[in-house]
Enzyme design. Sequence first.
Site, PDB file in Angstrom:
ATOM      1  N   HIS A 283     -40.875  -6.584  18.187  1.00 53.52           N
ATOM      2  CA  HIS A 283     -40.009  -7.916  17.390  1.00 53.52           C
ATOM      3  C   HIS A 283     -41.305  -8.619  16.483  1.00 53.52           C
ATOM      4  CE1 HIS A 283     -38.387 -11.741  16.719  1.00 53.52           C
ATOM      5  NE2 HIS A 283     -37.569 -11.022  16.007  1.00 53.52           N
TER       6      HIS A 283
ATOM      7  N   GLU B  79     -42.824  -6.636  13.836  1.00 53.72           N
ATOM      8  CA  GLU B  79     -41.911  -6.474  12.654  1.00 53.72           C
ATOM      9  C   GLU B  79     -41.943  -7.840  11.665  1.00 53.72           C
ATOM     10  OE1 GLU B  79     -37.592  -8.437  11.715  1.00 53.72           O
ATOM     11  OE2 GLU B  79     -37.562  -7.357  13.431  1.00 53.72           O
ATOM     12  N   HIS B  80     -42.376  -8.939  12.301  1.00 49.15           N
ATOM     13  CA  HIS B  80     -42.486 -10.201  11.440  1.00 49.15           C
ATOM     14  C   HIS B  80     -43.941 -10.026  10.904  1.00 49.15           C
ATOM     15  CE1 HIS B  80     -39.611 -13.491  13.062  1.00 49.15           C
ATOM     16  NE2 HIS B  80     -39.344 -12.413  13.542  1.00 49.15           N
TER      17      HIS B  80
ATOM     18  N   GLU C 137     -37.173 -18.866  16.822  1.00 52.93           N
ATOM     19  CA  GLU C 137     -36.123 -18.015  16.809  1.00 52.93           C
ATOM     20  C   GLU C 137     -35.489 -17.981  18.237  1.00 52.93           C
ATOM     21  OE1 GLU C 137     -35.326 -13.292  15.676  1.00 52.93           O
ATOM     22  OE2 GLU C 137     -37.186 -14.437  15.412  1.00 52.93           O
TER      23      GLU C 137
END
Length: 443
Positions: A69, A72-73, A149
């Site tokens: 994840h 991905e950012h 997040e």
Amino acid sequence: MSSSSPAPGRAVTRTLSDDPLGGTVRRTVLPSGLRVLTEAIPAMRSVSFGIWVAVGSRDETGPQAGAAHFLEHLLFKGTRKRTALEISSEIEAVGGETNAFTTKEYTCYYARVLDEDLPLAIDVMCDAVADSVLAEPDVETERGVILEEIAMHDDEPGDEVHDLFARAIYGDHPLGRLISGTEDTVTPMTRRQIQGFYRKRYTPPQIVIAAAGNLDHAAVVKLVRQGLRDTPLDTDPAAPAPHRSTTPAVRTKPATTLVEPKETEQAHVILGCPAIDRTDDRRFALGVLNNVLGGGMSSRLFQEIREQRGLAYSVYSYASQYADSGVFAVYAGCAPGKVDEVLDLTRAELARVAAEGITEAELARGKGMSKGSFVLGLEDTGSRMSRLAKGELLYGNLMPVDELLARVDAVTLADVNELAAELLARPMSLAVVGPFDEGAFTR
């Protein structure tokens, strides 16, 4: 239809289908092992283009939790050719959109543009995914974003309960962990760790590129090869990676209850059990069963719990499937004082269906829901692009629409009732987020 691999060293193109309910689907395997699938739909004026990597959160070790994840950012933060602003502005300047998401078994980066802007989208997306620099300042910036997040997710009990349920079923197995990682794993993660994960996992044999819309397959393949030239994904010949193994099956935990005490106005509960994996032929029967139990406003649970008794605003069932495991579960959000009644009614309905099965009328309705939702979900280029990629990445074949509908039609009452008798009689795990003590629920 099997998707066989060519000998390394040459590209091979095949037509997989010429579907009357869609367009012509073609597949090319590049010498590097990277696969390109397209569906040509001339009536469309847009194209959706996606780069799918067979890497998700379940591929991380404990200390790496959240790396997929995190990456991905970072892949939109700049390459040797483009800054982060240039990556976004070039697509937005033509009215397009880009995004990405990480799951437990794969990661996807995609763009949707006008057909005439597809060359730009391919160049930008290939550059971002293949050649990100992962600059140290960007790592620190995105670390802060991801921690926010995670904190935001913790403030959403309706989301948190699904993570709690995954932990109840899978425990410490990677399928039981948060896709985002936790504050304890994301905070110390270094650029070197992320870079190592990136270059080890993002290799051509692990990647499927899919596009759907008004396009030409040969042109897409040519543009992809140009976009990847002189990047780390421009590699020596190799064969596509084998699909994720289905054996041995994931060992799930014995039925357990997990409670996350939280002062909320509404309690969030999930009751469920381990189910079948995504390659099990009974998945079509499970889809029908799910529709009957909690798949819509006419479902048994919705009618019983919301319509007749008004105990909950939201109540539904769902099935999640992975390469080697799966779950079936029921979710409800209700006032804390109504949780016991909602759980009693849910357990009673599951036991009733396990013992008595469903009716012929429910079978017909459940099959109709499955077929309708599938076909209606294919009315945009994004969903068609996703279908191509998932077929290749997860199943190793693309099932024609007519065949899939036929498989649903072939489900019998005995199929559903036999599955219900096996599945719904299993011991159930329970996850609860709300204003309760940890010992408030006993089995």
